[in-house]
Design a protein around this motif. Structure first.
Motif, PDB file in Angstrom:
ATOM      1  N   ASP A 145       0.824  -1.218   0.000  1.00 53.47           N
ATOM      2  CA  ASP A 145       0.000   0.000   0.000  1.00 53.47           C
ATOM      3  C   ASP A 145       0.858   1.267   0.000  1.00 53.47           C
ATOM      4  O   ASP A 145       0.379   2.350   0.352  1.00 53.47           O
ATOM      5  CB  ASP A 145      -0.932   0.008   1.210  1.00 53.47           C
ATOM      6  N   ALA A 146       2.117   1.174  -0.424  1.00 50.50           N
ATOM      7  CA  ALA A 146       2.998   2.338  -0.449  1.00 50.50           C
ATOM      8  C   ALA A 146       2.450   3.401  -1.393  1.00 50.50           C
ATOM      9  O   ALA A 146       1.878   3.100  -2.442  1.00 50.50           O
ATOM     10  CB  ALA A 146       4.407   1.935  -0.882  1.00 50.50           C
ATOM     11  N   SER A 147       2.644   4.652  -1.036  1.00 47.60           N
ATOM     12  CA  SER A 147       2.185   5.763  -1.854  1.00 47.60           C
ATOM     13  C   SER A 147       3.118   5.948  -3.051  1.00 47.60           C
ATOM     14  O   SER A 147       4.227   5.411  -3.100  1.00 47.60           O
ATOM     15  CB  SER A 147       2.147   7.049  -1.041  1.00 47.60           C
ATOM     16  N   ALA A 148       2.674   6.746  -4.016  1.00 47.43           N
ATOM     17  CA  ALA A 148       3.519   7.049  -5.169  1.00 47.43           C
ATOM     18  C   ALA A 148       4.817   7.719  -4.726  1.00 47.43           C
ATOM     19  O   ALA A 148       5.895   7.435  -5.278  1.00 47.43           O
ATOM     20  CB  ALA A 148       2.762   7.934  -6.160  1.00 47.43           C
ATOM     21  N   ALA A 149       4.745   8.597  -3.734  1.00 48.09           N
ATOM     22  CA  ALA A 149       5.941   9.284  -3.241  1.00 48.09           C
ATOM     23  C   ALA A 149       6.915   8.296  -2.601  1.00 48.09           C
ATOM     24  O   ALA A 149       8.139   8.393  -2.785  1.00 48.09           O
ATOM     25  CB  ALA A 149       5.545  10.361  -2.232  1.00 48.09           C
ATOM     26  N   GLU A 150       6.394   7.350  -1.834  1.00 48.65           N
ATOM     27  CA  GLU A 150       7.256   6.340  -1.200  1.00 48.65           C
ATOM     28  C   GLU A 150       7.919   5.446  -2.238  1.00 48.65           C
ATOM     29  O   GLU A 150       9.106   5.104  -2.137  1.00 48.65           O
ATOM     30  CB  GLU A 150       6.436   5.495  -0.223  1.00 48.65           C
ATOM     31  N   VAL A 151       7.160   5.049  -3.257  1.00 47.62           N
ATOM     32  CA  VAL A 151       7.723   4.228  -4.333  1.00 47.62           C
ATOM     33  C   VAL A 151       8.811   5.008  -5.068  1.00 47.62           C
ATOM     34  O   VAL A 151       9.882   4.477  -5.381  1.00 47.62           O
ATOM     35  CB  VAL A 151       6.615   3.775  -5.303  1.00 47.62           C
ATOM     36  N   HIS A 152       8.531   6.274  -5.358  1.00 47.99           N
ATOM     37  CA  HIS A 152       9.502   7.113  -6.059  1.00 47.99           C
ATOM     38  C   HIS A 152      10.786   7.248  -5.237  1.00 47.99           C
ATOM     39  O   HIS A 152      11.903   7.200  -5.794  1.00 47.99           O
ATOM     40  CB  HIS A 152       8.906   8.491  -6.328  1.00 47.99           C
ATOM     41  N   ALA A 153      10.671   7.399  -3.934  1.00 48.31           N
ATOM     42  CA  ALA A 153      11.850   7.530  -3.069  1.00 48.31           C
ATOM     43  C   ALA A 153      12.679   6.244  -3.102  1.00 48.31           C
ATOM     44  O   ALA A 153      13.923   6.291  -3.157  1.00 48.31           O
ATOM     45  CB  ALA A 153      11.426   7.858  -1.642  1.00 48.31           C
ATOM     46  N   PHE A 154      12.031   5.102  -3.063  1.00 46.82           N
ATOM     47  CA  PHE A 154      12.746   3.827  -3.129  1.00 46.82           C
ATOM     48  C   PHE A 154      13.476   3.685  -4.465  1.00 46.82           C
ATOM     49  O   PHE A 154      14.646   3.286  -4.509  1.00 46.82           O
ATOM     50  CB  PHE A 154      11.766   2.665  -2.931  1.00 46.82           C
ATOM     51  N   ILE A 155      12.797   4.043  -5.551  1.00 48.22           N
ATOM     52  CA  ILE A 155      13.413   3.942  -6.870  1.00 48.22           C
ATOM     53  C   ILE A 155      14.615   4.869  -6.971  1.00 48.22           C
ATOM     54  O   ILE A 155      15.656   4.510  -7.534  1.00 48.22           O
ATOM     55  CB  ILE A 155      12.377   4.261  -7.971  1.00 48.22           C
ATOM     56  N   SER A 156      14.498   6.078  -6.423  1.00 47.11           N
ATOM     57  CA  SER A 156      15.599   7.041  -6.482  1.00 47.11           C
ATOM     58  C   SER A 156      16.837   6.511  -5.757  1.00 47.11           C
ATOM     59  O   SER A 156      17.972   6.860  -6.113  1.00 47.11           O
ATOM     60  CB  SER A 156      15.164   8.371  -5.870  1.00 47.11           C
ATOM     61  N   ALA A 157      16.635   5.666  -4.757  1.00 44.36           N
ATOM     62  CA  ALA A 157      17.752   5.142  -3.960  1.00 44.36           C
ATOM     63  C   ALA A 157      18.142   3.724  -4.370  1.00 44.36           C
ATOM     64  O   ALA A 157      18.842   3.027  -3.612  1.00 44.36           O
ATOM     65  CB  ALA A 157      17.379   5.166  -2.477  1.00 44.36           C
ATOM     66  N   LEU A 158      17.758   3.279  -5.557  1.00 42.67           N
ATOM     67  CA  LEU A 158      18.043   1.902  -5.975  1.00 42.67           C
ATOM     68  C   LEU A 158      19.529   1.544  -5.946  1.00 42.67           C
ATOM     69  O   LEU A 158      19.876   0.424  -5.546  1.00 42.67           O
ATOM     70  CB  LEU A 158      17.461   1.648  -7.369  1.00 42.67           C
TER      71      LEU A 158
END
Length: 475
Positions: free
Chosen positions: A214-227
């Motif tokens: 249930d992660a938000s778009a912002a949380e997903v984006h933050a994870f992707i940015s730190a891949l």
């Protein structure tokens, strides 16, 4: 002469130098623009759409794609707004990704789109999301083409980890989850023999632990940015040393060792394939499945050349100089002529339980008249093709249940009778009931792919149709 720009996108792919050299050789671009280590991908897309192109087509190429055949001739003859390339993926088999052939008017339309805010689809697939938004008001559609391209072969472990952590996030729909699970079932069998699969599986597990469903778009984006940081942590947990450099000589040696591999693309010597099923029997699913197996088939073409040729009894179709076959009712009235025109072809008859099929036809034909006034030449050709095929196949211009029922029975019986002494040339398949690659791939003499069969909306469509049929019966 068609002018072609190449936008080459690289981060730290192990294959980047080899991929660029092969692209120069096989695309021969008039100009090259390199997006070098621009992250996250949302920013890369924004930056590449700022490029001022002076060309007819832009090829967007990821550095994990190794092009093994000439593509320039195809692009010079192309008039499609967008062509997605099917590639041979290391982990998922035959998929379309990594090479995007985009006409310049669509590129400019994408550049005018304002990126949506708090949009999960944009966070996960920014290029695809902007393209879809741009194409909709222009009434454009994508096309697909098979090429001999290796995707995600020979990658560094850190790149595999980043890719499959992201792949897990993109696989949180029913369809995408089934695709990933199907691929992973093959990885599990090969993980002991090949560390690539072990790393990919570890990345999937890592993303599931660190990004809740249930992660938000912002949380997903933050994870992707730190891949990159996540990949470093994940690989340390596995305890694995990174691979060395990759060269063109390494690729040539691999190709020599694997000269028995299945080769796709314009150089493939494959028979033509014709889908003989009537509309609403799974013809779109069949077309997508054929693409995955390496056959570039056209589903219900409505171009002027095809209309003119069929209307004048000419069966050596211009379209089939560039495609490997046809599907849908374009084939139904003419399959015997195509059989003679293209000896050695294969034929696939999609069938379906008749009551749901009739209900689907009724819904499909609603608000699709055979006649209409228009100032658009392309739409006029569409009307003419619709009139020709409805008259040839159904003998009527509107949905008539009794007539459709009779036509369905007659068509299936006639096709089976025509091929009764040639069972090796005809496959009867019910894709709406769940039949798929286990029948289609052996019939065409190719391996069953790791990806599940693309039942294009069939489950949802059947549920809607069954609900409507139940409502009608209740009345």
């Amino acid at each position: 002469m068609t002018k072609i720009d190449l936008v080459f996108r690289r981060i730290d792919e192990r294959t980047a130098d080899v991929a660029l050299e092969l692209a120069k050789r096989h695309i021969r671009p008039d100009a090259i623009h390199i997006m070098d280590d621009v992250r996250p991908f949302t920013r890369c897309v924004e930056e590449m759409l700022k490029i001022e192109h002076d060309c007819d087509y832009v090829v967007y190429l990821d550095a994990d794609c190794l092009i093994l055949e000439d593509m320039r001739a195809f692009i010079e003859e192309c008039d499609a707004a967008y062509v997605d390339a099917y590639v041979s993926d290391r982990f998922r088999g035959r998929i379309h990704c990594g090479v995007h052939i985009t006409r310049i008017d669509l590129v400019r339309a994408m550049a005018r789109v304002t990126p949506p805010v708090n949009d999960l689809k944009y966070a996960l697939r920014p290029e695809s999301r902007l393209r879809n938004i741009a194409m909709k008001p222009l009434r454009l559609s994508k096309q697909f083409r098979n090429f001999d391209i290796l995707h995600d072969h020979f990658q560094a472990y850190r790149h595999i980890f980043q890719k499959y952590a992201l792949r897990e996030l993109r696989s949180r729909t029913d369809v995408q989850f089934r695709r990933l699970s199907s691929a992973m079932s093959r990885w599990n069998a090969d993980a002991d023999a090949d560390m690539d699969f072990k790393v990919a599986a570890a990345a999937v597990a890592y993303a599931r632990r660190h990004v809740p469903a249930d992660a938000s778009a912002a949380e997903v984006h933050a994870f992707i940015s730190a891949l990159p940081e996540h990949a470093q942590i994940g690989l340390a947990e596995i305890g694995i040393a990174e691979k060395g450099d990759f060269t063109l000589q390494d690729l040539e040696a691999w190709l020599e060792r694997n000269d028995h591999r299945e080769v796709y693309g314009s150089g493939s010597d494959r028979p033509k394939v014709f889908g003989l099923g009537l509309s609403r029997t799974g013809t779109r699913s069949l077309t997508s499945a054929l693409q995955m197996l390496g056959w570039d088939c056209s589903h219900y073409p409505i171009d002027e050349d095809t209309y003119t040729e069929l209307a004048n009894g000419q069966y050596d179709l211009t379209l089939l100089k560039h495609h490997d076959g046809l599907t849908d009712i374009t084939c139904a009235p003419y399959y015997q002529q195509f059989d003679k025109q293209y000896p050695g072809s294969k034929f696939v008859l999609t069938v379906r339980d008749k009551d749901p099929w009739l209900n689907s036809c009724r819904n499909h034909w609603f608000n699709r008249p055979a006649f209409g006034e228009t100032d658009d030449p392309d739409e006029e050709v569409h009307f003419l093709m619709r009139q020709l095929l409805r008259a040839a196949v159904y003998g009527c211009y509107t949905y008539v249940p009794g007539r459709f029922s009779w036509v369905y029975d007659r068509h299936v019986a006639e096709v089976k009778a025509y091929f009764k002494d040639r069972p090796e040339d005809l496959l009867v398949i019910d894709v709406c009931a769940g039949e798929g690659f286990e029948k289609l791939a052996p019939f065409l003499g190719v391996p069953v792919p790791a990806e599940p069969f693309p039942h294009k909306g069939s489950l949802l469509t059947r549920r809607v149709e069954e609900a409507r049929a139940g409502a009608v019966a209740a009345e």
